[in-house]
Design a protein around this motif. Sequence first.
Motif, PDB file in Angstrom:
ATOM      1  N   LEU A  80       0.832  -1.210   0.000  1.00 55.33           N
ATOM      2  CA  LEU A  80       0.000   0.000   0.000  1.00 55.33           C
ATOM      3  C   LEU A  80       0.868   1.263   0.000  1.00 55.33           C
ATOM      4  CD1 LEU A  80      -2.911  -0.969   2.437  1.00 55.33           C
ATOM      5  CD2 LEU A  80      -2.923  -0.943  -0.078  1.00 55.33           C
ATOM      6  N   LYS A  81       1.967   1.246   0.749  1.00 53.45           N
ATOM      7  CA  LYS A  81       2.883   2.402   0.758  1.00 53.45           C
ATOM      8  C   LYS A  81       3.494   2.604  -0.628  1.00 53.45           C
ATOM      9  CE  LYS A  81       4.031   2.293   5.645  1.00 53.45           C
ATOM     10  NZ  LYS A  81       5.027   1.991   6.664  1.00 53.45           N
ATOM     11  N   ALA A  82       3.865   1.504  -1.286  1.00 55.18           N
ATOM     12  CA  ALA A  82       4.422   1.600  -2.643  1.00 55.18           C
ATOM     13  C   ALA A  82       3.376   2.169  -3.603  1.00 55.18           C
ATOM     14  CB  ALA A  82       4.899   0.223  -3.121  1.00 55.18           C
ATOM     15  N   CYS A  83       2.123   1.817  -3.402  1.00 53.24           N
ATOM     16  CA  CYS A  83       1.038   2.360  -4.230  1.00 53.24           C
ATOM     17  C   CYS A  83       0.939   3.871  -4.055  1.00 53.24           C
ATOM     18  CB  CYS A  83      -0.294   1.709  -3.864  1.00 53.24           C
ATOM     19  SG  CYS A  83      -0.449  -0.012  -4.363  1.00 53.24           S
ATOM     20  N   HIS A  84       1.001   4.316  -2.816  1.00 49.92           N
ATOM     21  CA  HIS A  84       0.915   5.758  -2.529  1.00 49.92           C
ATOM     22  C   HIS A  84       2.099   6.534  -3.099  1.00 49.92           C
ATOM     23  CE1 HIS A  84      -2.681   6.034   0.026  1.00 49.92           C
ATOM     24  NE2 HIS A  84      -2.362   4.812   0.407  1.00 49.92           N
ATOM     25  N   LYS A  85       3.236   5.855  -3.256  1.00 51.72           N
ATOM     26  CA  LYS A  85       4.433   6.497  -3.815  1.00 51.72           C
ATOM     27  C   LYS A  85       4.470   6.413  -5.343  1.00 51.72           C
ATOM     28  CE  LYS A  85       7.330   5.681   0.230  1.00 51.72           C
ATOM     29  NZ  LYS A  85       8.517   4.969   0.743  1.00 51.72           N
ATOM     30  N   GLY A  86       3.441   5.809  -5.948  1.00 54.12           N
ATOM     31  CA  GLY A  86       3.389   5.711  -7.407  1.00 54.12           C
ATOM     32  C   GLY A  86       4.261   4.614  -7.982  1.00 54.12           C
ATOM     33  N   LYS A  87       4.646   3.652  -7.166  1.00 50.55           N
ATOM     34  CA  LYS A  87       5.534   2.586  -7.626  1.00 50.55           C
ATOM     35  C   LYS A  87       4.788   1.377  -8.182  1.00 50.55           C
ATOM     36  CE  LYS A  87       9.289   3.918  -4.599  1.00 50.55           C
ATOM     37  NZ  LYS A  87      10.263   3.497  -3.596  1.00 50.55           N
ATOM     38  N   ILE A  88       3.453   1.408  -8.131  1.00 48.67           N
ATOM     39  CA  ILE A  88       2.640   0.290  -8.614  1.00 48.67           C
ATOM     40  C   ILE A  88       1.483   0.840  -9.444  1.00 48.67           C
ATOM     41  CG2 ILE A  88       1.114  -1.611  -7.921  1.00 48.67           C
ATOM     42  CD1 ILE A  88       2.845  -1.918  -5.395  1.00 48.67           C
ATOM     43  N   ASN A  89       1.232   0.208 -10.603  1.00 45.87           N
ATOM     44  CA  ASN A  89       0.085   0.563 -11.450  1.00 45.87           C
ATOM     45  C   ASN A  89      -1.028  -0.474 -11.375  1.00 45.87           C
ATOM     46  OD1 ASN A  89       2.645   1.390 -13.592  1.00 45.87           O
ATOM     47  ND2 ASN A  89       1.253   2.966 -12.875  1.00 45.87           N
ATOM     48  N   ILE A  90      -0.637  -1.734 -11.195  1.00 44.60           N
ATOM     49  CA  ILE A  90      -1.597  -2.844 -11.189  1.00 44.60           C
ATOM     50  C   ILE A  90      -1.221  -3.818 -10.077  1.00 44.60           C
ATOM     51  CG2 ILE A  90      -2.496  -4.833 -12.494  1.00 44.60           C
ATOM     52  CD1 ILE A  90      -1.853  -3.329 -15.058  1.00 44.60           C
ATOM     53  N   ILE A  91      -2.245  -4.339  -9.386  1.00 48.04           N
ATOM     54  CA  ILE A  91      -2.036  -5.382  -8.385  1.00 48.04           C
ATOM     55  C   ILE A  91      -2.786  -6.623  -8.841  1.00 48.04           C
ATOM     56  CG2 ILE A  91      -2.417  -6.132  -6.008  1.00 48.04           C
ATOM     57  CD1 ILE A  91      -2.386  -3.128  -5.229  1.00 48.04           C
ATOM     58  N   LEU A  92      -2.068  -7.730  -8.910  1.00 48.48           N
ATOM     59  CA  LEU A  92      -2.686  -9.012  -9.206  1.00 48.48           C
ATOM     60  C   LEU A  92      -2.888  -9.752  -7.892  1.00 48.48           C
ATOM     61  CD1 LEU A  92      -0.334 -10.128 -12.143  1.00 48.48           C
ATOM     62  CD2 LEU A  92      -2.481  -8.851 -12.296  1.00 48.48           C
ATOM     63  N   THR A  93      -4.023 -10.408  -7.742  1.00 53.54           N
ATOM     64  CA  THR A  93      -4.291 -11.201  -6.545  1.00 53.54           C
ATOM     65  C   THR A  93      -5.292 -12.296  -6.883  1.00 53.54           C
ATOM     66  OG1 THR A  93      -4.844 -11.101  -4.187  1.00 53.54           O
ATOM     67  CG2 THR A  93      -6.156  -9.709  -5.665  1.00 53.54           C
ATOM     68  N   LYS A  94      -5.244 -13.366  -6.132  1.00 48.72           N
ATOM     69  CA  LYS A  94      -6.139 -14.513  -6.349  1.00 48.72           C
ATOM     70  C   LYS A  94      -7.594 -14.099  -6.178  1.00 48.72           C
ATOM     71  CE  LYS A  94      -6.934 -19.092  -4.368  1.00 48.72           C
ATOM     72  NZ  LYS A  94      -6.465 -20.043  -3.346  1.00 48.72           N
ATOM     73  N   SER A  95      -7.828 -13.269  -5.193  1.00 50.39           N
ATOM     74  CA  SER A  95      -9.185 -12.811  -4.884  1.00 50.39           C
ATOM     75  C   SER A  95      -9.082 -11.542  -4.052  1.00 50.39           C
ATOM     76  CB  SER A  95      -9.914 -13.902  -4.083  1.00 50.39           C
ATOM     77  OG  SER A  95     -11.080 -13.394  -3.485  1.00 50.39           O
ATOM     78  N   VAL A  96     -10.036 -10.634  -4.207  1.00 48.06           N
ATOM     79  CA  VAL A  96     -10.004  -9.417  -3.398  1.00 48.06           C
ATOM     80  C   VAL A  96     -10.196  -9.737  -1.918  1.00 48.06           C
ATOM     81  CG1 VAL A  96     -10.642  -7.816  -5.223  1.00 48.06           C
ATOM     82  CG2 VAL A  96     -12.427  -8.883  -3.844  1.00 48.06           C
ATOM     83  N   SER A  97     -10.671 -10.943  -1.609  1.00 46.82           N
ATOM     84  CA  SER A  97     -10.779 -11.337  -0.202  1.00 46.82           C
ATOM     85  C   SER A  97      -9.395 -11.427   0.441  1.00 46.82           C
ATOM     86  CB  SER A  97     -11.505 -12.673  -0.061  1.00 46.82           C
ATOM     87  OG  SER A  97     -10.719 -13.737  -0.576  1.00 46.82           O
ATOM     88  N   ARG A  98      -8.331 -11.504  -0.362  1.00 45.67           N
ATOM     89  CA  ARG A  98      -6.960 -11.490   0.163  1.00 45.67           C
ATOM     90  C   ARG A  98      -6.666 -10.153   0.837  1.00 45.67           C
ATOM     91  NH1 ARG A  98      -5.992 -15.974   1.362  1.00 45.67           N
ATOM     92  NH2 ARG A  98      -8.215 -15.878   1.306  1.00 45.67           N
ATOM     93  N   PHE A  99      -7.404  -9.111   0.451  1.00 48.41           N
ATOM     94  CA  PHE A  99      -7.195  -7.784   1.035  1.00 48.41           C
ATOM     95  C   PHE A  99      -7.789  -7.674   2.431  1.00 48.41           C
ATOM     96  CE2 PHE A  99      -6.608  -5.103  -3.074  1.00 48.41           C
ATOM     97  CZ  PHE A  99      -5.511  -5.875  -3.398  1.00 48.41           C
ATOM     98  N   GLY A 100      -8.712  -8.559   2.780  1.00 46.95           N
ATOM     99  CA  GLY A 100      -9.291  -8.537   4.117  1.00 46.95           C
ATOM    100  C   GLY A 100     -10.573  -9.330   4.195  1.00 46.95           C
ATOM    101  N   ARG A 101     -10.801  -9.928   5.324  1.00 50.59           N
ATOM    102  CA  ARG A 101     -12.034 -10.702   5.524  1.00 50.59           C
ATOM    103  C   ARG A 101     -13.236  -9.786   5.758  1.00 50.59           C
ATOM    104  NH1 ARG A 101     -12.206 -15.123   3.045  1.00 50.59           N
ATOM    105  NH2 ARG A 101     -10.454 -16.462   3.474  1.00 50.59           N
ATOM    106  N   ASN A 102     -12.986  -8.618   6.281  1.00 48.99           N
ATOM    107  CA  ASN A 102     -14.060  -7.660   6.506  1.00 48.99           C
ATOM    108  C   ASN A 102     -14.362  -6.987   5.163  1.00 48.99           C
ATOM    109  OD1 ASN A 102     -15.306  -5.056   6.957  1.00 48.99           O
ATOM    110  ND2 ASN A 102     -14.918  -5.386   9.136  1.00 48.99           N
ATOM    111  N   THR A 103     -15.553  -7.224   4.644  1.00 46.38           N
ATOM    112  CA  THR A 103     -15.921  -6.714   3.324  1.00 46.38           C
ATOM    113  C   THR A 103     -15.802  -5.201   3.240  1.00 46.38           C
ATOM    114  OG1 THR A 103     -17.443  -8.568   3.056  1.00 46.38           O
ATOM    115  CG2 THR A 103     -17.742  -6.706   1.576  1.00 46.38           C
TER     116      THR A 103
END
Length: 120
Positions: A80-103
């Motif tokens: 997330l810090k790298a995203c805020h610094k502009g170091k990432i354009n795209i994030i690949l993940t198996k499922s958005v549930s990987r970001f957190g169990r709380n919807t």
Amino acid sequence: MEIIEIPVKPKEFFSIPKLKVAAYCRVSKNTEELLNSLDIQKQHYESLITSNPFWENAGIFTDIASGRNMKARSDFQKMLKACHKGKINIILTKSVSRFGRNTLDALKILDKLRELGIDV
């Protein structure tokens, strides 16, 4: 009228900046089965990113932690810090549930990433 052909190298003529692509993998427990799953995910994303000539590897971020405990997910926080610094354009993940169990938490994160122009 004479026509003169000027040779142009494709790279000089048309250069597209590479997209900075990261991947996020998470498993909830430190078991042999889940660690194997984590390794497979990392290998898959590494291969996927490096095989695309328009992508640059911005990192494979991995955590072994519950989806509910944000503080225990240090690589997620680094991503997330790298995203805020502009170091990432795209994030690949198996499922958005990987970001957190709380919807609601996961949706807030996705919304913030969208505001930063980051695709998931």
